[in-house]
Structure formats: structure tokens, C-alpha cells
Design an enzyme around this catalytic site. Structure first.
Site, PDB file in Angstrom:
ATOM      1  N   TYR A  17       0.825  -1.208   0.000  1.00 56.89           N
ATOM      2  CA  TYR A  17       0.000   0.000   0.000  1.00 56.89           C
ATOM      3  C   TYR A  17       0.868   1.271   0.000  1.00 56.89           C
ATOM      4  O   TYR A  17       0.612   2.208   0.760  1.00 56.89           O
ATOM      5  CB  TYR A  17      -0.960  -0.001   1.194  1.00 56.89           C
ATOM      6  N   TYR A 144     -12.939  -7.412   5.689  1.00 55.22           N
ATOM      7  CA  TYR A 144     -11.725  -7.486   4.868  1.00 55.22           C
ATOM      8  C   TYR A 144     -11.322  -8.953   4.736  1.00 55.22           C
ATOM      9  O   TYR A 144     -11.240  -9.667   5.739  1.00 55.22           O
ATOM     10  CB  TYR A 144     -10.580  -6.691   5.502  1.00 55.22           C
ATOM     11  N   ASP A 245     -13.596 -16.955   7.871  1.00 52.78           N
ATOM     12  CA  ASP A 245     -12.243 -16.481   7.582  1.00 52.78           C
ATOM     13  C   ASP A 245     -11.485 -16.261   8.887  1.00 52.78           C
ATOM     14  O   ASP A 245     -11.577 -15.211   9.503  1.00 52.78           O
ATOM     15  CB  ASP A 245     -12.334 -15.180   6.768  1.00 52.78           C
ATOM     16  N   LYS A 274      -1.744 -16.965   7.988  1.00 47.13           N
ATOM     17  CA  LYS A 274      -0.901 -16.117   8.824  1.00 47.13           C
ATOM     18  C   LYS A 274      -0.082 -16.910   9.842  1.00 47.13           C
ATOM     19  O   LYS A 274       1.002 -17.389   9.529  1.00 47.13           O
ATOM     20  CB  LYS A 274      -1.738 -15.031   9.509  1.00 47.13           C
TER      21      LYS A 274
END
Length: 431
Positions: A17, A144, A245, A274
Site C-alpha cells: 500500500y 476485509y 475467515d 498467517k
């Protein structure tokens, strides 16, 4: 820092980003050990982010390192198409033992975003195999789920970082985000928006996808477990697969091994990533029920149409197995509970601060939601000067420290947050 070509970095290297015209400073890290990152100037800083939730046991863990070295002497990688290997089999056995008995079939992917893509493909193929064409997903606002295209399409269409892609993304359904907060009173009307969309559109909905309890980058909101429970009931009543998720929240971060446990539910498809490898390598897993797997396998294609090159990577699987052993050995529940207690004590008083809108703590997650957008470049420099690594976004200062962090180091992280609120130039107050 002069020993490192940071000018080259600024000119040529994309960071997450980031802008190539006005990039934010990237601090050169030359090594990492336990909870510390060592900069090229010799300064050690405490990592409050666990490398974006993943390095739960800190860095350079000798057990994880040994697993990598032992496996690399055998093979670092081999294609998973038509081949299997002991590390993958062992990992899948471990994951089946850790998750509900209903979840039996495991797809080993290579990143969190890819796991979401795979889970959505599973839902599409499930309905296709049953003779239906369903192209729409139902989720909630402020969510997200990743940076790849299908994952982006189920992120909040207006408030997420991906809204610039809206003209290219498939259109899905977004219910109002839950207002009932974790640990607060349950508001039964919270589910009305979700129920209305499901009732009206169930014939075209391929799947429901949610982050459980904690909405991550979409705003770090912690919602009431009853909401997730009600969603599960509705998914059951309309026989629509529920995708959970757990990429950020899985493996103990919220105080439960998996956050969906707060609602006493079982998903139809579970996405993990992760911290699955303790932050050493990229790996993810998508675990489905036997029913979904068999329906897909008996459909038009007779298989799930996805196969990443590095699927089931032996190195990643080996270190993931050791990561699970460490979790058990280190009594992660006690580690996370101790972090939670200290975060509550240190951060909750900030609720009365003039720049603070809200403070939230759950497990090893601490969030300070500010009233103003943060000047990331300035506040990042300040945090480094304080000997800590904290990476805010938008108006949120949050930390997800490694489970092994000690009280003194955690206090240093929270003190840095408290001090940062005293500087007006760290915030765009006039916006």
C-alpha cells in the site's frame, strides 16, 4: 542506515500500500530475534505487530528453525499434483484434530488471499455440481478478506482500501455491520439486515463469508458472538455454505483457538493462514465438510479446479507442524490471557482521552480508535524513536504482539501509544 541503499529502495521497490512518488520510509531490518527487530543502525525495537499477526512465537525460534533446516536437507519443495509427502499428511492430521469433527477435507494453499479464493470457488462448484448457477456472496460491511480479486469483492465496497476496484469486481451483498459489541448487550435487531438480504436473495447466494468476532483491516471491530450464532442458524435454514475467515484470528489470537468458538458454531468451510507457520513462511489451509467435498468431486469437473504451484510446500508444512506443538507446549491460553489483562489495564483508560473515540481489547489484540486520521509517516518515526514497531492505519493504532512478550516490553508498547496521543502533528485534526 547509511550502509543500506535506502534510496534505491525508495525509488524502485513497492512496499504494501505504498506510493512510488511519495513513499513512506521503510526501516532496514537486518535481523530479528524473539520479540525484537534489529535495525541496520544497531537499534533494537519491540515488534508490536507480530509481522501482521503471524509471528506468534517471536522470531528465530530455535524449534521452528530446526524444523526448516531438517526438512530442507530432504527437499524444500515438490509439486503436490500426483505426489504427497509426510509433512503435509502430518499437518492435515494436526488440523483435523484441532478443528471440529465435521471439518474433514483440507486444501493446502499458499497465502491467506488464495485461501479465500479457494473457499469461494468451493462454494461456486458446490452449487454447480448440484445443478444451480449461484454467483453472489453474502457478507457484512466493514469486512476485509484479502487483496486478490475474488477476496477483494467481499471486502467492504465503500470503506475498504479496495473501493477503487469496484467497477471491475463482481457485485455481492453486504448486510449492515453488527452494532452489538463483544462483551456488551446483544441487540436482537442486529441480525435484521442480514436476514432480509438472505430471505430476498437466497436463490442466488452461493455462500456466506464472515470474519468471526473480529473484523480486521475493515475497522478492527469486535462484534457480539450471538450475531455469528444467528448467521449460522440462517445459513442452516437456507442450506447455504458458511465460510469462516480465521486467517487473522486463528491459532489463539482472540483468546480462543479459533474465534468462531465464541459462538459455539461450526463452519462449512474454514480458512486458516498467517500464524499457521508461526510467521516463518507463507501457507494457508481451507478445510471443508465431507459433504461439500463429495458434492464438488461428483460434479461436472469431478475435482476442485484449483492447484497452486507451491501448494502443500514441504518446508511450510514442516514448520507448521512444529508451530502447533509450540502452541500446546507454551500454554498459549495463559500467554494470551496475560496479554489481554495488561492491555485492558493500560489501554482502557484512554477512553477518556480527547483524541480517542474508542478502545477495544480482545485476547492479544489492543485497538485505540482515534477521532482523527493518523499521519502514518510521522507517527511511525516516533514509534521507532521509542523503541517499538507499531503500524497504524487510517484512524486506528493497534497492536497484536507475539504471545511470548514479557510485561515490561508490553508496557513499553502501550506507553508509546499513550505518548503518541499527545502530539497534534501525528493527526490530521482539521479534516
Amino acid at each position: 542506515m547509511n550502509n543500506y541503499d535506502t534510496n534505491f529502495d525508495l525509488k524502485h521497490i513497492w512496499h504494501p500500500y505504498s506510493s512510488m512518488c511519495n513513499p513512506i520510509t521503510a526501516y532496514p531490518v537486518i535481523s530479528a530475534k524473539k520479540i525484537y527487530l534489529k535495525l541496520s543502525n544497531g537499534k533494537r525495537i519491540i515488534d508490536g505487530m507480530s509481522s501482521w499477526w503471524s509471528a506468534i512465537h517471536g522470531y528465530n525460534n530455535p524449534i521452528l528453525n530446526r524444523a526448516l533446516k531438517k526438512q530442507i536437507n530432504k527437499m524444500s519443495h515438490v509439486m503436490f499434483g500426483g505426489i504427497t509427502h509426510p509433512p503435509a499428511i502430518a499437518l492435515c492430521k494436526n488440523l483435523i484434530l484441532l478443528t471440529p469433527k465435521e471439518l474433514e477435507c483440507i486444501f493446502l494453499a499458499d497465502s491467506g488471499s488464495v485461501a479465500i479464493e479457494v473457499s469461494m470457488k468451493m462454494a461456486f462448484q458446490y452449487w454447480q455440481s448440484l445443478g444451480f448457477v449461484k454467483k453472489v456472496f453474502l457478507t457484512i460491511k466493514n469486512g476485509y478478506h484479502g487483496d486478490t480479486f475474488a477476496a477483494m469483492s467481499v471486502c467492504d465496497p465503500k470503506k475498504s482500501m479496495h473501493n477503487i476496484y469496484n467497477n471491475w469486481l463482481p457485485k455481492h451483498l453486504f448486510a449492515k455491520s453488527p452494532k452489538s459489541k463483544f462483551g456488551k448487550k446483544w441487540l436482537s435487531e442486529d441480525i435484521n439486515s442480514f436476514y432480509a438480504l438472505l430471505k430476498e436473495n437466497h436463490k442466488i447466494i452461493a455462500g456466506i463469508i464472515l470474519e468471526p468476532i473480529v473484523q480486521g483491516v475493515g475497522g478492527m471491530n469486535f462484534y457480539h458472538p450471538n450475531y455469528l450464532y444467528e448467521v449460522r442458524l440462517l445459513a442452516n435454514s437456507y442450506k447455504i455454505p458458511l465460510i469462516i475467515d480465521e486467517i487473522a484470528t486463528g491459532f489463539g489470537r482472540t483468546g480462543k483457538l479459533f474465534a468462531y468458538e465464541y459462538a459455539n458454531i461450526v463452519p462449512d468451510i474454514l480458512c486458516l493462514g498467517k500464524s499457521i507457520t508461526g510467521g516463518t513462511m507463507t501457507l494457508s489451509a481451507v478445510i471443508s465438510t465431507r459433504h461439500i467435498a463429495e458434492v464438488i468431486s461428483q460434479g461436472i469437473c469431478k475435482c476442485l479446479m484449483h492447484g497452486p504451484t507451491f501448494m502443500g510446500n514441504p518446508l511450510a508444512c514442516s514448520v507448521a507442524n512444529e508451530n502447533i506443538k509450540i502452541l500446546k507446549k507454551n500454554h498459549w491460553q495463559k500467554q494470551v490471557k496475560n496479554i489481554e489483562k495488561q492491555l485492558i489495564y493500560s489501554l482502557l483508560p484512554l477512553n477518556s482521552h480527547e483524541k480517542v473515540y474508542d478502545v477495544r481489547v480482545l485476547g492479544a489484540i489492543g485497538v485505540v480508535e482515534c477521532k482523527y486520521i493518523i499521519n502514518i509517516k510521522k507517527i511511525q518515526k516516533f514509534f521507532v524513536s521509542q523503541g517499538v514497531w507499531i503500524r497504524p492505519f487510517k484512524n486506528l493504532i493497534y497492536i497484536t504482539p507475539p504471545y511470548i512478550i514479557d510485561k515490561k516490553s508490553l508496557k513499553k508498547l502501550t506507553n508509546a501509544i499513550i505518548l503518541s496521543l499527545n502530539y497534534n502533528d501525528f493527526f490530521y485534526i482539521n479534516l
